[in-house]
Write a protein that holds these residues in place. Structure first.
Motif, PDB file in Angstrom:
ATOM      1  N   ARG A  26       0.851  -1.197   0.000  1.00 22.90           N
ATOM      2  CA  ARG A  26       0.000   0.000   0.000  1.00 22.90           C
ATOM      3  C   ARG A  26       0.888   1.250   0.000  1.00 22.90           C
ATOM      4  NH1 ARG A  26      -3.773  -2.119   4.824  1.00 22.90           N
ATOM      5  NH2 ARG A  26      -2.195  -1.011   5.987  1.00 22.90           N
ATOM      6  N   PRO A  27       0.294   2.410  -0.278  1.00 24.48           N
ATOM      7  CA  PRO A  27       1.085   3.653  -0.279  1.00 24.48           C
ATOM      8  C   PRO A  27       1.836   3.834   1.044  1.00 24.48           C
ATOM      9  CG  PRO A  27      -1.101   4.066  -1.155  1.00 24.48           C
ATOM     10  CD  PRO A  27      -1.109   2.654  -0.620  1.00 24.48           C
ATOM     11  N   GLY A  28       3.094   4.225   0.935  1.00 23.49           N
ATOM     12  CA  GLY A  28       3.915   4.491   2.103  1.00 23.49           C
ATOM     13  C   GLY A  28       4.680   3.282   2.620  1.00 23.49           C
ATOM     14  N   LEU A  44      14.141 -10.236  -6.495  1.00 22.54           N
ATOM     15  CA  LEU A  44      12.973 -10.057  -5.644  1.00 22.54           C
ATOM     16  C   LEU A  44      12.247  -8.759  -5.999  1.00 22.54           C
ATOM     17  CD1 LEU A  44      11.462 -11.356  -3.205  1.00 22.54           C
ATOM     18  CD2 LEU A  44      12.768  -9.791  -1.755  1.00 22.54           C
ATOM     19  N   VAL A  45      12.988  -7.691  -6.261  1.00 19.28           N
ATOM     20  CA  VAL A  45      12.377  -6.415  -6.640  1.00 19.28           C
ATOM     21  C   VAL A  45      11.635  -6.554  -7.969  1.00 19.28           C
ATOM     22  CG1 VAL A  45      12.784  -3.978  -7.193  1.00 19.28           C
ATOM     23  CG2 VAL A  45      14.074  -5.063  -5.346  1.00 19.28           C
ATOM     24  N   GLN A  46      12.151  -7.350  -8.893  1.00 14.44           N
ATOM     25  CA  GLN A  46      11.443  -7.584 -10.154  1.00 14.44           C
ATOM     26  C   GLN A  46      10.062  -8.166  -9.889  1.00 14.44           C
ATOM     27  OE1 GLN A  46      14.368 -10.056 -12.078  1.00 14.44           O
ATOM     28  NE2 GLN A  46      15.438  -8.295 -12.980  1.00 14.44           N
ATOM     29  N   GLY A  47       9.977  -9.097  -8.953  1.00 12.96           N
ATOM     30  CA  GLY A  47       8.687  -9.662  -8.580  1.00 12.96           C
ATOM     31  C   GLY A  47       7.786  -8.651  -7.892  1.00 12.96           C
ATOM     32  N   ILE A  48       8.356  -7.857  -6.990  1.00 17.33           N
ATOM     33  CA  ILE A  48       7.579  -6.818  -6.307  1.00 17.33           C
ATOM     34  C   ILE A  48       6.993  -5.862  -7.343  1.00 17.33           C
ATOM     35  CG2 ILE A  48       7.757  -4.799  -4.780  1.00 17.33           C
ATOM     36  CD1 ILE A  48       9.838  -6.434  -3.136  1.00 17.33           C
ATOM     37  N   ALA A  49       7.815  -5.472  -8.315  1.00 19.58           N
ATOM     38  CA  ALA A  49       7.354  -4.562  -9.371  1.00 19.58           C
ATOM     39  C   ALA A  49       6.193  -5.189 -10.149  1.00 19.58           C
ATOM     40  CB  ALA A  49       8.509  -4.220 -10.303  1.00 19.58           C
ATOM     41  N   LYS A  50       6.307  -6.454 -10.474  1.00 21.27           N
ATOM     42  CA  LYS A  50       5.230  -7.127 -11.195  1.00 21.27           C
ATOM     43  C   LYS A  50       3.955  -7.124 -10.357  1.00 21.27           C
ATOM     44  CE  LYS A  50       4.068 -11.203 -13.837  1.00 21.27           C
ATOM     45  NZ  LYS A  50       4.501 -12.492 -14.362  1.00 21.27           N
ATOM     46  N   GLY A  51       4.086  -7.375  -9.063  1.00 21.39           N
ATOM     47  CA  GLY A  51       2.936  -7.346  -8.167  1.00 21.39           C
ATOM     48  C   GLY A  51       2.301  -5.972  -8.065  1.00 21.39           C
ATOM     49  N   LEU A  73       0.889   1.593  -7.952  1.00 21.68           N
ATOM     50  CA  LEU A  73       1.510   2.585  -7.064  1.00 21.68           C
ATOM     51  C   LEU A  73       2.876   2.909  -7.657  1.00 21.68           C
ATOM     52  CD1 LEU A  73       0.870   0.899  -3.591  1.00 21.68           C
ATOM     53  CD2 LEU A  73      -0.356   2.855  -4.533  1.00 21.68           C
ATOM     54  N   LYS A  74       3.379   4.074  -7.358  1.00 23.30           N
ATOM     55  CA  LYS A  74       4.734   4.441  -7.752  1.00 23.30           C
ATOM     56  C   LYS A  74       5.705   3.557  -6.967  1.00 23.30           C
ATOM     57  CE  LYS A  74       5.238   8.190  -9.692  1.00 23.30           C
ATOM     58  NZ  LYS A  74       5.315   8.496 -11.134  1.00 23.30           N
ATOM     59  N   LEU A  75       6.713   3.016  -7.649  1.00 21.35           N
ATOM     60  CA  LEU A  75       7.749   2.216  -6.999  1.00 21.35           C
ATOM     61  C   LEU A  75       9.051   2.998  -7.038  1.00 21.35           C
ATOM     62  CD1 LEU A  75       9.008  -0.337  -5.762  1.00 21.35           C
ATOM     63  CD2 LEU A  75       9.206  -1.259  -8.087  1.00 21.35           C
ATOM     64  N   TYR A  76       9.598   3.266  -5.869  1.00 20.75           N
ATOM     65  CA  TYR A  76      10.900   3.916  -5.746  1.00 20.75           C
ATOM     66  C   TYR A  76      11.901   2.813  -5.400  1.00 20.75           C
ATOM     67  CZ  TYR A  76       7.818   7.922  -5.250  1.00 20.75           C
ATOM     68  OH  TYR A  76       6.830   8.852  -5.449  1.00 20.75           O
ATOM     69  N   HIS A  77      12.762   2.492  -6.339  1.00 18.92           N
ATOM     70  CA  HIS A  77      13.731   1.408  -6.184  1.00 18.92           C
ATOM     71  C   HIS A  77      15.103   2.027  -5.964  1.00 18.92           C
ATOM     72  CE1 HIS A  77      15.770  -2.299  -8.274  1.00 18.92           C
ATOM     73  NE2 HIS A  77      16.014  -2.254  -6.970  1.00 18.92           N
ATOM     74  N   PHE A  99       8.306   8.605   2.900  1.00 20.39           N
ATOM     75  CA  PHE A  99       7.043   9.046   3.490  1.00 20.39           C
ATOM     76  C   PHE A  99       6.093   9.595   2.427  1.00 20.39           C
ATOM     77  CE2 PHE A  99      10.398   9.390   6.687  1.00 20.39           C
ATOM     78  CZ  PHE A  99       9.910   8.494   7.617  1.00 20.39           C
ATOM     79  N   GLY A 100       6.238   9.094   1.203  1.00 22.67           N
ATOM     80  CA  GLY A 100       5.401   9.548   0.096  1.00 22.67           C
ATOM     81  C   GLY A 100       4.230   8.619  -0.145  1.00 22.67           C
ATOM     82  N   GLU A 101       3.631   8.766  -1.308  1.00 20.06           N
ATOM     83  CA  GLU A 101       2.448   7.987  -1.659  1.00 20.06           C
ATOM     84  C   GLU A 101       2.787   6.713  -2.435  1.00 20.06           C
ATOM     85  OE1 GLU A 101      -0.791   8.455  -0.710  1.00 20.06           O
ATOM     86  OE2 GLU A 101       0.196   9.840   0.645  1.00 20.06           O
ATOM     87  N   GLY A 102       4.067   6.465  -2.646  1.00 19.55           N
ATOM     88  CA  GLY A 102       4.476   5.266  -3.366  1.00 19.55           C
ATOM     89  C   GLY A 102       4.990   4.206  -2.418  1.00 19.55           C
ATOM     90  N   VAL A 103       5.653   3.220  -2.988  1.00 18.70           N
ATOM     91  CA  VAL A 103       6.292   2.139  -2.243  1.00 18.70           C
ATOM     92  C   VAL A 103       7.792   2.296  -2.433  1.00 18.70           C
ATOM     93  CG1 VAL A 103       6.666  -0.352  -2.200  1.00 18.70           C
ATOM     94  CG2 VAL A 103       4.354   0.552  -2.507  1.00 18.70           C
ATOM     95  N   THR A 104       8.549   2.198  -1.359  1.00 20.82           N
ATOM     96  CA  THR A 104       9.998   2.324  -1.429  1.00 20.82           C
ATOM     97  C   THR A 104      10.639   0.978  -1.134  1.00 20.82           C
ATOM     98  OG1 THR A 104       9.864   4.613  -0.682  1.00 20.82           O
ATOM     99  CG2 THR A 104      12.017   3.548  -0.535  1.00 20.82           C
TER     100      THR A 104
END
Length: 160
Positions: A26-28, A44-51, A73-77, A99-104
């Motif tokens: 979820r966001p944040g 693992l990040v490739q899978g997270i991005a796909k999700g 959601l925006k993904l910050y990698h 602390f933004g609206e994306g996922v870090t």
């Protein structure tokens, strides 16, 4: 703190685990990854991005430090491999991402433990059996992430 572990025998399984994580984000949300070179952090990040519904390829941002990817959601990698000193990392201004609206998602997160929010999901990856085998240990810091791990345990019988 709740923790779960799994053995992943292939990169494809590691991506599926990441995808399941990404679907529940979820966001944040903040995911911190640690482990040696080649342990599967970017996989693992490739899978997270796909999700998260990110289209296209996901590459490690080692040389650019951060990639911003669009999905549900925006993904910050972020990748801190090239940074070794806390002042360098602290000067990046990570609060906008954390602390933004994306996922870090942060690779090499163990290089800046003092900067991370108290609530987060930490995943340590290490080499497992065979050339592609990996062990993942996820620790939930905060109620939000305990629920995320409970959902993962329900999806993956191998999680314990």
């Amino acid at each position: 703190m709740k923790s779960i572990s799994i053995e992943s025998k292939t990169a494809a399984v590691t991506r599926k685990i990441g995808q399941a994580i990404g679907q529940g984000l979820r966001p944040g949300d903040v995911i911190l990854l640690a482990g040696p070179l080649g342990a599967g952090k970017t996989t693992l990040v490739q899978g997270i991005a796909k999700g998260l519904g990110v289209m296209g390829s996901v590459m490690s941002p080692t040389f650019v430090l951060m990639r911003e990817l669009d999905g549900r959601l925006k993904l910050y990698h972020l990748d801190l491999y090239r940074l070794e000193k806390m002042p360098e990392i602290a000067d990046l201004g990570l609060d906008d991402y954390l602390f933004g609206e994306g996922v870090t998602v942060v690779e090499w997160a163990d290089r800046a433990t003092a900067l991370w929010p108290e609530a987060h999901l930490r995943i340590d990856l290490e080499y497992g059996e065979g050339a592609r085998g990996r062990r993942l240990r996820a620790e939930a810091h905060g109620e939000r992430y305990r629920k995320l791990l409970d959902n993962l345990a329900a999806k993956f019988g191998d999680w314990r």
